[in-house]
Design a protein around this motif. Sequence first.
Motif, PDB file in Angstrom:
ATOM      1  N   UNK A   1       0.821  -1.213   0.000  1.00  0.00           N
ATOM      2  CA  UNK A   1       0.000   0.000   0.000  1.00  0.00           C
ATOM      3  C   UNK A   1       0.857   1.267   0.000  1.00  0.00           C
ATOM      4  N   UNK A   2       2.186   1.100   0.145  1.00  0.00           N
ATOM      5  CA  UNK A   2       3.071   2.260   0.209  1.00  0.00           C
ATOM      6  C   UNK A   2       3.149   2.820   1.617  1.00  0.00           C
ATOM      7  N   UNK A   3       3.053   1.938   2.603  1.00  0.00           N
ATOM      8  CA  UNK A   3       3.154   2.336   4.006  1.00  0.00           C
ATOM      9  C   UNK A   3       4.188   1.436   4.680  1.00  0.00           C
ATOM     10  N   UNK A   4       4.292   1.519   5.987  1.00  0.00           N
ATOM     11  CA  UNK A   4       5.156   0.614   6.732  1.00  0.00           C
ATOM     12  C   UNK A   4       6.589   1.098   6.827  1.00  0.00           C
ATOM     13  N   UNK A   5       7.341   0.432   7.707  1.00  0.00           N
ATOM     14  CA  UNK A   5       8.720   0.843   8.007  1.00  0.00           C
ATOM     15  C   UNK A   5       9.665   0.602   6.835  1.00  0.00           C
ATOM     16  N   UNK A   6       9.473  -0.503   6.105  1.00  0.00           N
ATOM     17  CA  UNK A   6      10.358  -0.818   4.976  1.00  0.00           C
ATOM     18  C   UNK A   6      10.199   0.231   3.871  1.00  0.00           C
ATOM     19  N   UNK A   7       8.956   0.644   3.616  1.00  0.00           N
ATOM     20  CA  UNK A   7       8.700   1.676   2.604  1.00  0.00           C
ATOM     21  C   UNK A   7       9.281   3.010   3.058  1.00  0.00           C
ATOM     22  N   UNK A   8       9.173   3.294   4.361  1.00  0.00           N
ATOM     23  CA  UNK A   8       9.723   4.526   4.920  1.00  0.00           C
ATOM     24  C   UNK A   8      11.244   4.550   4.759  1.00  0.00           C
ATOM     25  N   UNK A   9      11.888   3.398   4.922  1.00  0.00           N
ATOM     26  CA  UNK A   9      13.339   3.295   4.756  1.00  0.00           C
ATOM     27  C   UNK A   9      13.741   3.662   3.330  1.00  0.00           C
ATOM     28  N   UNK A  10      12.959   3.185   2.355  1.00  0.00           N
ATOM     29  CA  UNK A  10      13.236   3.509   0.951  1.00  0.00           C
ATOM     30  C   UNK A  10      13.072   5.014   0.722  1.00  0.00           C
ATOM     31  N   UNK A  11      12.008   5.577   1.260  1.00  0.00           N
ATOM     32  CA  UNK A  11      11.766   7.017   1.116  1.00  0.00           C
ATOM     33  C   UNK A  11      12.900   7.829   1.739  1.00  0.00           C
ATOM     34  N   UNK A  12      13.363   7.403   2.923  1.00  0.00           N
ATOM     35  CA  UNK A  12      14.467   8.099   3.602  1.00  0.00           C
ATOM     36  C   UNK A  12      15.750   8.019   2.779  1.00  0.00           C
ATOM     37  N   UNK A  13      16.003   6.849   2.188  1.00  0.00           N
ATOM     38  CA  UNK A  13      17.196   6.658   1.357  1.00  0.00           C
ATOM     39  C   UNK A  13      17.153   7.593   0.147  1.00  0.00           C
ATOM     40  N   UNK A  14      15.979   7.683  -0.478  1.00  0.00           N
ATOM     41  CA  UNK A  14      15.820   8.566  -1.642  1.00  0.00           C
ATOM     42  C   UNK A  14      15.965  10.033  -1.234  1.00  0.00           C
ATOM     43  N   UNK A  15      15.413  10.370  -0.061  1.00  0.00           N
ATOM     44  CA  UNK A  15      15.498  11.743   0.433  1.00  0.00           C
ATOM     45  C   UNK A  15      16.951  12.136   0.696  1.00  0.00           C
ATOM     46  N   UNK A  16      17.716  11.204   1.271  1.00  0.00           N
ATOM     47  CA  UNK A  16      19.143  11.445   1.535  1.00  0.00           C
ATOM     48  C   UNK A  16      19.894  11.701   0.236  1.00  0.00           C
ATOM     49  N   UNK A  17      19.611  10.867  -0.764  1.00  0.00           N
ATOM     50  CA  UNK A  17      20.280  11.014  -2.054  1.00  0.00           C
ATOM     51  C   UNK A  17      19.921  12.351  -2.694  1.00  0.00           C
TER      52      UNK A  17
END
Length: 155
Positions: A128-144
Amino acid sequence: MRKAQAKKIPLAPDAKYNDIVVTRFVNNLMWSGKKSTAITIFYDALDKVSKTTGENGYEVWKKALANVTPSVEVRSRRIGGSTFQIPVEVRPDRKISLSIKWLVRYSRDRNGKTMADKLANEIVAASKGEGAAFKKKEDTHRMADANKAFSHFKV
């Protein structure tokens, strides 16, 4: 590199879905060499996913894996006494590896009675685009994205 790179041993696809990625997922899920337990946990989780969503559990898992897969990450590089976080595109093999590791890791951290329950909940959340694993991906992209200014350094 001093020696030739180690040869990759080809994985056998799993019995139920005939998919190599499922085998990789089960191998990451496994603890203390107990593969049969890991396989049982995985298939139970997919059954629970199909019951809760009403869709094919395998398809939901594939969608969750795709949602968690990162496309860029940051690598540290030391230049002139200071360390920079340089955004780099992720290799295809590493993409799958990271997404599998994140799904397994964050499902272990979840609340639930059994590992199958935890994994099922994390898979549903990730699809659904939620959860901790999805958040980790979003954080990684944000860092980049935040360190885009250093992309000319290239690792």
